[in-house]
Motif scaffolding. Structure first.
Motif, PDB file in Angstrom:
ATOM      1  N   PHE A  35       0.859  -1.233  -0.125  1.00 30.66           N
ATOM      2  CA  PHE A  35       0.017   0.143   0.026  1.00 30.66           C
ATOM      3  C   PHE A  35       0.962   1.333  -0.570  1.00 30.66           C
ATOM      4  O   PHE A  35       2.074   1.471   0.642  1.00 30.66           O
ATOM      5  N   CYS A  36       0.788   2.275  -1.037  1.00 31.26           N
ATOM      6  CA  CYS A  36       1.561   3.281  -1.144  1.00 31.26           C
ATOM      7  C   CYS A  36       0.763   4.118  -1.186  1.00 31.26           C
ATOM      8  O   CYS A  36      -1.014   4.523  -1.864  1.00 31.26           O
ATOM      9  N   PHE A  59       6.236   5.985   0.127  1.00 32.57           N
ATOM     10  CA  PHE A  59       5.811   7.165   0.243  1.00 32.57           C
ATOM     11  C   PHE A  59       5.990   7.936  -1.081  1.00 32.57           C
ATOM     12  O   PHE A  59       6.976   7.978  -1.196  1.00 32.57           O
ATOM     13  N   LEU A  60       5.163   7.910  -2.204  1.00 27.68           N
ATOM     14  CA  LEU A  60       5.749   8.793  -3.355  1.00 27.68           C
ATOM     15  C   LEU A  60       5.580  10.842  -3.278  1.00 27.68           C
ATOM     16  O   LEU A  60       4.114  10.928  -3.648  1.00 27.68           O
ATOM     17  N   ALA A  65       7.956  12.345  -7.573  1.00 29.61           N
ATOM     18  CA  ALA A  65       9.649  13.188  -7.787  1.00 29.61           C
ATOM     19  C   ALA A  65      10.405  12.234  -6.322  1.00 29.61           C
ATOM     20  O   ALA A  65      11.991  12.774  -6.048  1.00 29.61           O
ATOM     21  N   VAL A  66       9.682  12.771  -5.365  1.00 30.70           N
ATOM     22  CA  VAL A  66      10.484  12.101  -3.882  1.00 30.70           C
ATOM     23  C   VAL A  66       9.741  10.827  -3.746  1.00 30.70           C
ATOM     24  O   VAL A  66       8.526  10.408  -3.355  1.00 30.70           O
ATOM     25  N   ASP A 177       5.383  13.091 -13.180  1.00 31.85           N
ATOM     26  CA  ASP A 177       4.297  12.856 -12.634  1.00 31.85           C
ATOM     27  C   ASP A 177       3.622  11.704 -12.302  1.00 31.85           C
ATOM     28  O   ASP A 177       4.672  10.511 -11.654  1.00 31.85           O
ATOM     29  N   LYS A 178       3.035  11.367 -11.384  1.00 29.72           N
ATOM     30  CA  LYS A 178       2.286  10.211 -10.274  1.00 29.72           C
ATOM     31  C   LYS A 178       2.470   8.922 -11.245  1.00 29.72           C
ATOM     32  O   LYS A 178       2.294   7.763 -10.528  1.00 29.72           O
ATOM     33  N   ALA A 179       1.969   8.499 -12.473  1.00 29.22           N
ATOM     34  CA  ALA A 179       2.900   8.118 -13.245  1.00 29.22           C
ATOM     35  C   ALA A 179       3.712   7.953 -13.179  1.00 29.22           C
ATOM     36  O   ALA A 179       4.551   6.503 -13.028  1.00 29.22           O
ATOM     37  N   ARG A 180       5.006   8.861 -13.884  1.00 22.26           N
ATOM     38  CA  ARG A 180       6.069   8.338 -13.978  1.00 22.26           C
ATOM     39  C   ARG A 180       6.579   8.336 -12.657  1.00 22.26           C
ATOM     40  O   ARG A 180       7.322   6.883 -11.976  1.00 22.26           O
ATOM     41  N   GLY A 181       6.123   8.901 -11.474  1.00 19.02           N
ATOM     42  CA  GLY A 181       6.483   8.166 -10.429  1.00 19.02           C
ATOM     43  C   GLY A 181       6.114   6.305 -10.010  1.00 19.02           C
ATOM     44  O   GLY A 181       7.262   5.949  -9.276  1.00 19.02           O
TER      45      GLY A 181
END
Length: 243
Positions: A35-36, A59-60, A65-66, A177-181
């Motif tokens: 779960f993230c 945690f993204l 990006a982090v 973006d969130k997909a890349r993360g």
């Protein structure tokens, strides 16, 4: 193994963080799943998540990006490749943004002198930004935020990706973006594309909702509900359907 990648505000936190919600996440994890949280919030928000007792595996932050693991160890850190923090801040202030929140090696809230009521330190050109994961701001209407988002994209699109989230704007490195993360997470966690279940509620979730098997929150914006594979009323319901 399945991996829920959940937005926080308006999604996991919709209706508050309840014991029922925490127990659902633990049940999910006991089945060998992850779960993230994937959020526009900055890295130091991780500490608040732990205080709330949310048992996350990763945690993204800063829209991916982090990335930190459950022990707050940084496993990925994507920065803007060009030192344009001052130029971007001055541009945002010229467009009427009341503040910027800088996320990098330090966390700074800097106020526009035209908004003396704002919290934060006064901006001066003497402030030298380090490289950053994200710079955020907000306007007083969705329409104004949309205009500023496009102006930032036009001027800085080679280096930055501005992501609107209601009246807020999160500005991250180009290509992020969130997909890349989530793709970076899959590489770090030895996961697969088909393992991902993305869930969100607002337009800054669009990339991950489009890219992966997905849920939109019933309370979410129509743009997201139209492109999601499923609709859910809560994280608990989603987990019961997918477990």
């Amino acid at each position: 193994m399945k991996i829920i990648c959940s937005d926080y505000d308006g999604t996991l936190n919709h209706g508050g963080i309840t014991e029922k919600k925490i127990e659902a996440i633990k049940k999910w994890q006991k089945k060998g799943n992850l779960f993230c949280i994937v959020s526009g919030r900055q890295k130091n928000f991780f500490c608040e998540l732990k205080e709330k007792g949310i048992p996350i595996d990763f945690f993204l932050g800063c829209n991916g990006a982090v990335i930190t693991d459950k022990d707050y160890n940084t496993v990925s850190d994507v920065r803007c490749e060009k030192n344009i923090g001052n130029e971007l801040t001055e541009f945002l202030f010229s467009l009427g943004c009341p503040f910027v929140f800088f996320c990098g090696d330090e966390f700074l809230r800097i106020k526009n002198e035209s908004f003396p009521e704002e919290k934060g330190i006064d901006y001066t050109p003497d402030i030298k930004f380090s490289s950053f994961n994200q710079i955020s701001t907000a306007l007083d209407s969705f329409e104004k935020a949309a205009v500023v988002t496009e102006k930032v994209r036009e001027k800085f699109g080679e280096y930055l990706n501005p992501l609107q989230n209601g009246t807020c704007i999160d500005i991250v490195p180009a290509g992020m973006d969130k997909a890349r993360g989530i793709y970076i997470l899959l590489d770090k966690a030895d996961g697969k594309y088909e393992d991902v279940i993305a869930v969100g509620d607002n337009i800054n979730d669009e990339a991950m909702i489009k890219e992966f098997y997905s849920y939109a929150m019933e309370n979410g914006v129509e743009e997201i509900k139209k492109i999601a594979d499923n609709i859910t009323v809560s994280i608990e319901e989603l987990i019961e359907r997918e477990i």
